[in-house]
Motif scaffolding. Structure first.
Motif, PDB file in Angstrom:
ATOM      1  N   MET A 219       4.599   6.595  28.186  1.00 61.94           N
ATOM      2  CA  MET A 219       5.558   7.743  27.911  1.00 61.94           C
ATOM      3  C   MET A 219       7.016   7.670  28.449  1.00 61.94           C
ATOM      4  O   MET A 219       6.966   7.815  29.688  1.00 61.94           O
ATOM      5  CB  MET A 219       5.064   9.133  27.591  1.00 61.94           C
TER       6      MET A 219
ATOM      7  N   GLU B  42      10.737  11.659  26.176  1.00 60.47           N
ATOM      8  CA  GLU B  42       9.433  12.283  25.671  1.00 60.47           C
ATOM      9  C   GLU B  42       8.611  13.200  26.182  1.00 60.47           C
ATOM     10  O   GLU B  42       8.204  14.272  25.811  1.00 60.47           O
ATOM     11  CB  GLU B  42       8.731  11.096  25.217  1.00 60.47           C
TER      12      GLU B  42
ATOM     13  N   TYR C 140       5.103  19.217  20.986  1.00 61.71           N
ATOM     14  CA  TYR C 140       5.175  19.224  19.633  1.00 61.71           C
ATOM     15  C   TYR C 140       4.167  20.468  19.178  1.00 61.71           C
ATOM     16  O   TYR C 140       3.374  20.875  19.901  1.00 61.71           O
ATOM     17  CB  TYR C 140       3.929  17.900  19.288  1.00 61.71           C
TER      18      TYR C 140
ATOM     19  N   HIS D 124      12.973  10.430  19.483  1.00 59.74           N
ATOM     20  CA  HIS D 124      12.079  11.511  19.201  1.00 59.74           C
ATOM     21  C   HIS D 124      11.501  11.807  17.854  1.00 59.74           C
ATOM     22  O   HIS D 124      10.430  12.179  17.663  1.00 59.74           O
ATOM     23  CB  HIS D 124      13.118  12.736  19.385  1.00 59.74           C
TER      24      HIS D 124
ATOM     25  N   ARG E 285       8.242   9.900  17.606  1.00 56.83           N
ATOM     26  CA  ARG E 285       7.282  10.412  18.147  1.00 56.83           C
ATOM     27  C   ARG E 285       6.732  11.610  17.267  1.00 56.83           C
ATOM     28  O   ARG E 285       5.418  11.852  16.942  1.00 56.83           O
ATOM     29  CB  ARG E 285       7.550  11.021  19.521  1.00 56.83           C
TER      30      ARG E 285
ATOM     31  N   ARG F 103       4.813  10.110  14.262  1.00 59.12           N
ATOM     32  CA  ARG F 103       3.398   9.911  14.938  1.00 59.12           C
ATOM     33  C   ARG F 103       2.556  11.078  14.768  1.00 59.12           C
ATOM     34  O   ARG F 103       1.356  11.174  14.312  1.00 59.12           O
ATOM     35  CB  ARG F 103       3.339   9.096  15.937  1.00 59.12           C
ATOM     36  N   GLN F 104       2.902  12.094  15.458  1.00 61.25           N
ATOM     37  CA  GLN F 104       2.003  13.101  15.727  1.00 61.25           C
ATOM     38  C   GLN F 104       2.014  13.957  14.278  1.00 61.25           C
ATOM     39  O   GLN F 104       0.608  14.428  14.041  1.00 61.25           O
ATOM     40  CB  GLN F 104       2.659  14.283  16.725  1.00 61.25           C
TER      41      GLN F 104
END
Length: 375
Positions: A1, A5, A10, A72, A75, A78-79
């Motif tokens: 990471m 990040e 999140y 960003h 990420r 993905r989450q």
């Protein structure tokens, strides 16, 4: 990471009702609470033919200017997809950016298309003075929505990509100052609504150079014909020579328009556009068992069917999820799969041909994304 990040966290905000869709907000924020990036996860039920499954669609994707080009959004996606996979088995994008969503498992799975209908052709097929109003046509109101939902769900009961509209659906575009809203026409016969058309709104000051119908749905061919005549006569009053209807060519409206004489324009984007991704293959295939049995005309226990179905579910048959979603939705047939270098074992050939005939066939209509269900 990376360092940038590590400085963000999140969060997901619970579902909220937004224009008759349930929306979950997925966000990245700095440790101090400053917004970094956000997207929306829209909940709906989408058809794969005669079966609709729970799905979520990604929309409203945005990164704050000062945080752009730092990774960003990757990420966040993905989450967000990891969270979606806990709730549903398939994800969609209503308007994907070219070259972006493929890296997250998405693939274009439906094409754009619309009918262009000359007013003259409709007039020739109609009876009477072209300036005469069609009997039974009136302006729509919110009270007509239940009948419109019923007509839509019936007309597209087996069409892939269409939403299964629920009782509270209302995606009509509201009117506002300087902003055009939806105009609805209803065909009423013997006190019952048998057809409707939703016209794209025209902003104040726009030239009277075109007329577009976002949806035109009818109970039968006679009602579809009357709706088209009513639209043509509206065009005649505005001195327009043609109008556009955003309906698939193999719909009832499309078939009536083709008989009158029209053009169907279709676009096949190489990337981006309306996209889909399989999140949980085994679970999705299980939920589509009834639909696959319908396509294959197999209702009773069948050993060959069960063997092929288990192979499809496990990924031994058609292991590429991107190809699978296109085949399930009717964007591809087995012939298209062969063209793209995807082989199907001979022992599964006949069954796969029945499972994946491609859209526009007797068992599977063309996949189509109606404008009012996009987000």
């Amino acid at each position: 990471m990376s360092d940038h990040e590590a400085r963000v966290s999140y969060t997901e905000v619970a579902d909220q009702e937004v224009r008759s869709l349930r929306v979950r907000y997925c966000r990245l924020r700095t440790a101090g609470g400053e917004p970094v990036a956000e997207l929306e996860a829209h909940s709906f039920h989408l058809r794969f033919g005669a079966v609709a499954v729970a799905a979520e669609g990604i929309g409203g994707v945005e990164t704050e200017p000062q945080f752009r080009l730092q990774g960003h959004m990757s990420r966040l996606l993905r989450q967000a997809l990891a969270g979606m996979a806990q709730r549903v088995d398939v994800a969609f994008v209503s308007n994907g950016i070219e070259g972006v969503y493929e890296q997250f498992g998405f693939v274009g799975a439906v094409t754009e298309g619309h009918l262009v209908i000359p007013v003259r052709n409709v007039e020739q097929a109609a009876e009477g003075d072209p300036g005469t109003a069609v009997s039974g046509i009136r302006s729509g109101s919110p009270a007509d929505l239940p009948a419109m939902i019923r007509l839509y769900n019936t007309a597209h009961a087996r069409r892939p990509w269409t939403h299964a509209r629920h009782a509270g659906w209302n995606r009509l575009i509201p009117q506002a100052t300087w902003k055009p809203g939806s105009q609805t026409l209803i065909l009423q016969i013997d006190s019952a609504a048998v057809g409707y058309a939703v016209l794209e709104g025209r902003a104040f000051g726009d030239p009277l150079g075109s007329l577009t119908v976002d949806e035109l749905v009818a109970e039968n061919a006679a009602a579809a014909r009357l709706m088209l005549v009513a639209i043509a006569r509206l065009c005649w009053q505005r001195r327009l020579s043609e109008f556009t209807v955003r309906e698939p060519a193999d719909s009832l409206t499309g078939r009536v328009a083709r008989h009158m004489g029209c053009t169907y324009q279709q676009r096949f984007p190489p990337s981006g556009g309306m996209m889909a991704a399989v999140l949980n293959r085994s679970s999705l295939v299980r939920k589509l068992d009834r639909e696959l049995r319908r396509r294959a005309a197999v209702q009773q226990p069948d050993k060959d069917y069960d063997t092929a179905f288990d192979a499809l579910r496990r990924g031994d048959l058609l292991p590429d999820d991107k190809a699978l979603i296109r085949l399930l939705l009717g964007q591809w047939s087995t012939d298209d799969a062969y063209v793209h270098g995807i082989s199907i074992p001979k022992r599964y050939g006949d069954l796969c041909t029945a499972w994946f005939p491609g859209g526009g066939t007797q068992s599977l209509p063309t996949p189509y994304a109606h404008r009012l269900d996009r987000y």
